[in-house]
Design a protein around this motif. Structure first.
Motif, mmCIF file in Angstrom:
data_model
loop_
_atom_site.group_PDB
_atom_site.id
_atom_site.type_symbol
_atom_site.label_atom_id
_atom_site.label_comp_id
_atom_site.label_asym_id
_atom_site.label_seq_id
_atom_site.Cartn_x
_atom_site.Cartn_y
_atom_site.Cartn_z
ATOM 1 N N ALA A 116 -6.084 -1.614 -9.149
ATOM 2 C CA ALA A 116 -7.059 -1.546 -8.065
ATOM 3 C C ALA A 116 -6.336 -1.443 -6.729
ATOM 4 O O ALA A 116 -6.667 -0.610 -5.878
ATOM 5 C CB ALA A 116 -7.941 -2.788 -8.087
ATOM 6 N N ARG A 117 -5.304 -2.259 -6.578
ATOM 7 C CA ARG A 117 -4.570 -2.257 -5.310
ATOM 8 C C ARG A 117 -3.890 -0.918 -5.075
ATOM 9 O O ARG A 117 -3.923 -0.382 -3.964
ATOM 10 C CB ARG A 117 -3.545 -3.390 -5.306
ATOM 11 C CG ARG A 117 -2.876 -3.578 -3.963
ATOM 12 C CD ARG A 117 -1.895 -4.741 -3.953
ATOM 13 N NE ARG A 117 -2.545 -6.025 -3.779
ATOM 14 C CZ ARG A 117 -2.451 -7.037 -4.632
ATOM 15 N NH1 ARG A 117 -1.725 -6.899 -5.726
ATOM 16 N NH2 ARG A 117 -3.055 -8.168 -4.399
ATOM 17 N N GLU A 118 -3.298 -0.370 -6.142
ATOM 18 C CA GLU A 118 -2.609 0.921 -5.988
ATOM 19 C C GLU A 118 -3.585 2.037 -5.637
ATOM 20 O O GLU A 118 -3.268 2.924 -4.836
ATOM 21 C CB GLU A 118 -1.855 1.264 -7.275
ATOM 22 C CG GLU A 118 -0.597 0.446 -7.465
ATOM 23 C CD GLU A 118 -0.011 0.574 -8.865
ATOM 24 O OE1 GLU A 118 1.165 0.259 -9.029
ATOM 25 O OE2 GLU A 118 -0.755 0.970 -9.799
ATOM 26 N N ASN A 119 -4.770 2.002 -6.244
ATOM 27 C CA ASN A 119 -5.777 3.009 -5.911
ATOM 28 C C ASN A 119 -6.160 2.918 -4.439
ATOM 29 O O ASN A 119 -6.213 3.934 -3.736
ATOM 30 C CB ASN A 119 -7.017 2.819 -6.782
ATOM 31 C CG ASN A 119 -6.965 3.636 -8.061
ATOM 32 O OD1 ASN A 119 -7.080 4.861 -8.006
ATOM 33 N ND2 ASN A 119 -6.779 2.990 -9.191
ATOM 34 N N LEU A 120 -6.414 1.712 -3.979
ATOM 35 C CA LEU A 120 -6.787 1.526 -2.575
ATOM 36 C C LEU A 120 -5.657 1.994 -1.659
ATOM 37 O O LEU A 120 -5.888 2.703 -0.675
ATOM 38 C CB LEU A 120 -7.106 0.053 -2.310
ATOM 39 C CG LEU A 120 -8.458 -0.427 -2.845
ATOM 40 C CD1 LEU A 120 -8.520 -1.949 -2.859
ATOM 41 C CD2 LEU A 120 -9.594 0.131 -2.001
ATOM 42 N N THR A 121 -4.433 1.619 -2.009
ATOM 43 C CA THR A 121 -3.291 1.986 -1.171
ATOM 44 C C THR A 121 -3.123 3.505 -1.113
ATOM 45 O O THR A 121 -2.862 4.075 -0.050
ATOM 46 C CB THR A 121 -2.010 1.328 -1.720
ATOM 47 O OG1 THR A 121 -2.259 -0.068 -1.872
ATOM 48 C CG2 THR A 121 -0.843 1.533 -0.783
ATOM 49 N N PHE A 122 -3.300 4.134 -2.265
ATOM 50 C CA PHE A 122 -3.163 5.597 -2.304
ATOM 51 C C PHE A 122 -4.130 6.273 -1.327
ATOM 52 O O PHE A 122 -3.732 7.075 -0.486
ATOM 53 C CB PHE A 122 -3.414 6.092 -3.738
ATOM 54 C CG PHE A 122 -3.536 7.585 -3.853
ATOM 55 C CD1 PHE A 122 -2.420 8.401 -3.746
ATOM 56 C CD2 PHE A 122 -4.774 8.184 -4.065
ATOM 57 C CE1 PHE A 122 -2.525 9.777 -3.852
ATOM 58 C CE2 PHE A 122 -4.887 9.563 -4.177
ATOM 59 C CZ PHE A 122 -3.758 10.356 -4.065
ATOM 60 N N PHE A 123 -5.412 5.908 -1.435
ATOM 61 C CA PHE A 123 -6.382 6.578 -0.559
ATOM 62 C C PHE A 123 -6.212 6.137 0.893
ATOM 63 O O PHE A 123 -6.467 6.916 1.819
ATOM 64 C CB PHE A 123 -7.806 6.348 -1.059
ATOM 65 C CG PHE A 123 -8.133 7.193 -2.259
ATOM 66 C CD1 PHE A 123 -8.350 8.561 -2.124
ATOM 67 C CD2 PHE A 123 -8.183 6.647 -3.526
ATOM 68 C CE1 PHE A 123 -8.620 9.356 -3.224
ATOM 69 C CE2 PHE A 123 -8.461 7.432 -4.637
ATOM 70 C CZ PHE A 123 -8.681 8.783 -4.490
ATOM 71 N N GLY A 124 -5.754 4.892 1.088
ATOM 72 C CA GLY A 124 -5.473 4.433 2.448
ATOM 73 C C GLY A 124 -4.396 5.277 3.106
ATOM 74 O O GLY A 124 -4.503 5.656 4.274
ATOM 75 N N ARG A 125 -3.360 5.621 2.320
ATOM 76 C CA ARG A 125 -2.283 6.460 2.857
ATOM 77 C C ARG A 125 -2.829 7.823 3.237
ATOM 78 O O ARG A 125 -2.483 8.367 4.279
ATOM 79 C CB ARG A 125 -1.183 6.641 1.811
ATOM 80 C CG ARG A 125 -0.383 5.403 1.568
ATOM 81 C CD ARG A 125 1.121 5.676 1.647
ATOM 82 N NE ARG A 125 1.846 4.421 1.674
ATOM 83 C CZ ARG A 125 2.171 3.741 0.568
ATOM 84 N NH1 ARG A 125 1.860 4.230 -0.614
ATOM 85 N NH2 ARG A 125 2.824 2.605 0.657
ATOM 86 N N LEU A 126 -3.707 8.362 2.366
ATOM 87 C CA LEU A 126 -4.270 9.676 2.682
ATOM 88 C C LEU A 126 -5.112 9.590 3.952
ATOM 89 O O LEU A 126 -5.263 10.573 4.679
ATOM 90 C CB LEU A 126 -5.130 10.200 1.525
ATOM 91 C CG LEU A 126 -4.386 10.573 0.243
ATOM 92 C CD1 LEU A 126 -5.324 11.264 -0.728
ATOM 93 C CD2 LEU A 126 -3.197 11.476 0.531
ATOM 94 N N GLN A 127 -5.653 8.415 4.219
ATOM 95 C CA GLN A 127 -6.431 8.240 5.445
ATOM 96 C C GLN A 127 -5.520 8.065 6.653
ATOM 97 O O GLN A 127 -6.000 7.903 7.778
ATOM 98 C CB GLN A 127 -7.359 7.026 5.338
ATOM 99 C CG GLN A 127 -8.502 7.193 4.362
ATOM 100 C CD GLN A 127 -9.533 8.212 4.789
ATOM 101 O OE1 GLN A 127 -9.495 8.726 5.899
ATOM 102 N NE2 GLN A 127 -10.468 8.522 3.902
ATOM 103 N N GLY A 128 -4.214 8.055 6.411
ATOM 104 C CA GLY A 128 -3.277 7.949 7.520
ATOM 105 C C GLY A 128 -2.905 6.515 7.849
ATOM 106 O O GLY A 128 -2.265 6.254 8.865
ATOM 107 N N MET A 129 -3.323 5.566 6.992
ATOM 108 C CA MET A 129 -2.960 4.181 7.261
ATOM 109 C C MET A 129 -1.593 3.903 6.646
ATOM 110 O O MET A 129 -1.167 4.582 5.722
ATOM 111 C CB MET A 129 -3.982 3.235 6.628
ATOM 112 C CG MET A 129 -5.401 3.540 7.039
ATOM 113 S SD MET A 129 -6.590 2.659 6.007
ATOM 114 C CE MET A 129 -6.512 1.055 6.749
#
Ligand SMILES: Nc1ncnc2c1ncn2[C@@H]1O[C@H](COP(=O)(O)OP(=O)(O)OP(=O)(O)O)[C@@H](O)[C@H]1O
Ligand SMILES: [Mg+2]
Lengths: 328, 391
Positions: free
Chosen positions: A110-123
């Protein structure tokens, strides 16, 4: 009929400051099939707009154009004043998409999924890390953060699916049938979080074919069928559109004949039918009139055992507008 | 660039996370290298000779000759050596009869008994033994000739030997080498027993694992993850590039693993690490492009996996991944070069066996790079189309 008055109504006036999303005359066809046909609506800050329609109505297709996933054949989508399209990056900074399918990696946690999309959001960095923990907390998955999502239940996956859309605190949250296939408890928690996000000022575009969800969550509702926005308004506006009245059923004993006559004299009461010890009333605005009705019936000599209010719902509105049921 | 790396790193992570990959990625390639190595490799490589019988100058001279030729020599009792030969622990048994050393010292003819083992290597090692003995014989003949010529001038055998040794120290002695005139054997001589299998298995697995990995691309499409990624503020190009880069990383990872593991475990010599690494990078790009194309064109994961493995095996077989290209007929070898495997095989062969330079393998690298570009372009284009279609 009155519903034609609201049909195809483009949003009035120039895009105001409150408009997070403005959709104008949006159309899209797939081959011969017109999936979306001249749809227009607007969503303001803190507002939840519902697209209510049956399977194949064109909800996902509309949302795909709003989120800039597919090109529109005609019409425009504007997010925070930016024209949206597949090749546009700027408006996408302001949206969070929760797709109908569970768009999460099964092998990743779950954490990796969130982190992945967060990175794509530029975070990145600590901002991202702390946002991920916050969201895990909000969706109630903190204790399962390290598990691969393929081990999750359907409801947990749904919650994560929504969490990913919230991560970067978008101004417009787009949810495509987020409660499909979810147990009542998870469903309630999903609806609650949408409500609190909306209260916090987020604009929400919500599609569903559950009329209870639309009634509960949405400030305004667009009824969509066969790619056409059939009608639009608040729940009450939509119901008034069909001219339906509320129904009250009084069960009891005593002088039901006198009660019938007394109630019929009330201005809110349209019609009364008596059936042994039961009275069926057709009423305008039952919640307001109920106190007066109960008082009047009691003073006429009726002893009440049971009172039931039935209000017309979006289901009956939908039936009136399209001639078919919302769910088949 | 950051989104590209994010997507690529995630693809690599998913690949490593998949437990079912462990066997096929980490164990199976090494097993095949091992099996192929013990079957095919070894010709011309260091063999083993066991010597039994009388020790002395003859035995020492032969032993020295063989050791010079890179052969491992050990000694043992008669029965012990026979046993080693029959069990395949040594390639050739050499038996020195009693009195042979004395006969050798006094220039008498000597008969030696040679027992070759049954493994394919044995013939070659037996040749080496013959060569060693032959070289000693030549030495003796020279001494004899000198004594015959100069006997009346007081030259005896030991003077002749001393004189010859002095001459040998000054001029490079004509060494007797047993060379196989067979082209194929020549090509493979000096190659470690695992070297050949390792490079062909590397090509097979890099391509196969890449194609089989196209299922994760199909899955990402089917689950709407790619669509979701496209709703974030990154361009379509970045997402697609990330997918391609991820597949490339997987291919190179697999190849690098095989290179390092076979070098460490089996002593495989990969030649110049920079050049063989370069071949791997370019071949990996071809594999990544093919995987992108497959993952974009097919919608069913199981079917794609089947097709991927099928194509992977056929191309590898055609391209020298199972049987060395050198054994192919000329026509077949030409046909083989439609596969990227054959070009990469040639490049590896040039680096491993002929110490090729960058310039030498430029043609192979060029062809591979062109294949990679075409496949990556097609794959990206097909993926972009499929993404627009799937929503
Ligand atoms: N990629 C596509 N190619 C062809 N037809 C499509 C495509 N996507 C949607 N359609 C068609 O467009 C119509 C609207 O589909 P859409 O997915 O927007 O409906 P929906 O309201 O989201 O339905 P559901 O509640 O089932 O999700 C359907 O008739 C569907 O078959
Ligand atoms: Mg849908």
């Amino acid at each position: 009929m009155t519903e034609h008055a609201t049909r195809h109504t483009p949003p009035e006036g120039p895009p105001g400051d409150g408009d997070v999303l403005l959709v104008t005359d949006l159309s899209r066809r797939f081959g011969d099939l017109i999936a979306v046909d001249g749809v227009s609506f607007r969503v303001g800050r803190g507002e939840t707009y519902g697209l209510l329609g049956p399977n194949g109505a064109g909800k996902t297709t509309t949302i795909s154009m709003v989120a800039g996933l597919i090109e529109a054949d005609a019409g425009t989508v504007t997010v925070k004043g930016h024209r949206m399209g597949p090749a546009r990056v700027e408006p996408k900074r302001h949206i969070g998409l929760v797709p109908q399918e569970l768009a999460i990696y099964p092998e990743l946690t779950a954490r990796e999924n969130l982190t992945f999309f967060g990175r794509l959001q530029g975070m990145s960095g600590t901002t991202l890390a702390s946002r991920v923990e916050d969201v895990l907390d909000v969706i109630g998955l903190s204790d399962r953060a390290k598990d691969p999502t393929k081990e999750f239940s359907g409801g947990m996956k749904r919650r994560l699916n929504i969490g990913i859309g919230l991560l970067h605190e978008p101004e417009l949250l787009i949810l495509d049938e987020p409660t499909v296939g979810v147990d009542p408890q998870s469903r309630n928690s999903i609806l609650e979080s949408v409500e609190s996000l909306s209260t916090a000022g987020m604009a929400v575009l919500y599609t569903t074919h559950y009329m209870e969800e639309a009634e509960r969550l949405c400030d305004r509702i667009g009824i969509i069928d066969s790619g056409l926005l059939q009608a639009e308004g608040t729940r009450d506006e939509l119901i008034r559109l069909t001219g339906d009245v509320d129904h009250i059923r009084l069960d009891g004993s005593g002088d039901t004949v006198a009660a019938e006559a007394a109630l019929l004299a009330l201005p809110a009461v349209e019609q009364v039918d008596r059936e042994r010890h039961t009275l069926h009333l057709a009423v305008h605005d039952a919640p307001t009139a109920i106190a007066e009705i109960v008082t009047e019936a009691t003073s006429a000599g009726m002893r009440l055992n049971d009172v039931q209010i039935t209000r017309p719902n979006l289901e009956s509105v939908f039936l009136r507008l399209t001639g078919k049921a919302l769910r088949d | 660039m950051r989104p590209v790396i994010t997507v690529a790193a995630t693809e690599l992570r998913r690949f490593l996370r998949d437990r079912s990959n462990i066997f096929f990625v980490f164990i199976f390639p090494l097993l095949l290298v091992l099996v192929l190595g013990s079957q095919f490799g070894g010709s011309g490589s260091s063999g083993r000779v066991s010597i039994a019988g009388e020790s002395g100058p003859l035995e020492q001279a032969i032993s020295a000759q063989l050791t010079d030729a890179g052969i491992t020599v050990d000694t043992g009792g008669h029965d012990e050596v026979l046993d080693r030969v029959s069990r395949g622990r040594t390639d050739v048994g050499l038996f020195i009869p009693a009195g042979a050393n004395a006969a050798y010292g006094s220039d008498e003819p000597v008969r030696l008994e040679v027992v070759p083992g049954s493994q394919s290597n044995a013939i070659a090692v037996q040749q080496q033994v013959r060569g060693a003995v032959g070289a000693l014989d030549l030495d003796r003949a020279r001494v004899r000739a000198l004594v015959a010529e100069g006997g009346d001038r007081g030259v005896d055998a030991s003077t002749a030997r001393t004189a010859l040794a002095a001459v040998d120290a000054q001029v490079t002695p004509p060494s007797l080498r047993i060379e196989d005139v067979d082209e194929i054997a020549q090509e493979f001589s000096g190659l470690g027993r695992f070297d050949l299998g390792a490079s062909s298995q590397l090509l097979l697995f890099v391509f196969l694992i890449s194609l089989a990995g196209s299922t994760t691309l199909i899955q990402a499409r089917r689950l709407g993850i790619i669509a979701r990624a496209l709703s974030t503020p990154v361009s379509t190009g970045q997402v697609l590039l990330g997918e391609a880069a991820g597949r490339w990383a997987i291919a190179v990872f697999q190849g690098a693993y095989i290179m390092i593991a076979t070098a460490l475990l089996f002593g495989v010599r990969w030649g110049d690490p920079f050049l063989s690494g370069l071949v791997l990078l370019v071949f990996g790009a071809v594999s990544a492009g093919a995987a992108m194309l497959l993952g974009a064109l097919m919608d069913n994961e199981a079917a794609a996996s089947g097709v991927g493995i099928g194509i992977g095996l056929v191309l590898a077989g055609l391209g020298g991944g199972m049987v060395p290209l050198e054994i192919f007929t000329d026509t077949l070898r030409t046909v083989a070069h439609v596969t990227p495997h054959a070009w990469a095989y040639d490049a590896f062969a040039a680096i491993q066996r002929h110490h090729a330079s960058l310039v030498d393998i430029l043609p192979e690298l060029g062809v591979l790079a062109a294949m990679a570009l075409v496949l990556l372009a097609l794959g990206t284009w097909a993926l972009r189309r499929s993404v627009a279609r799937a929503m």
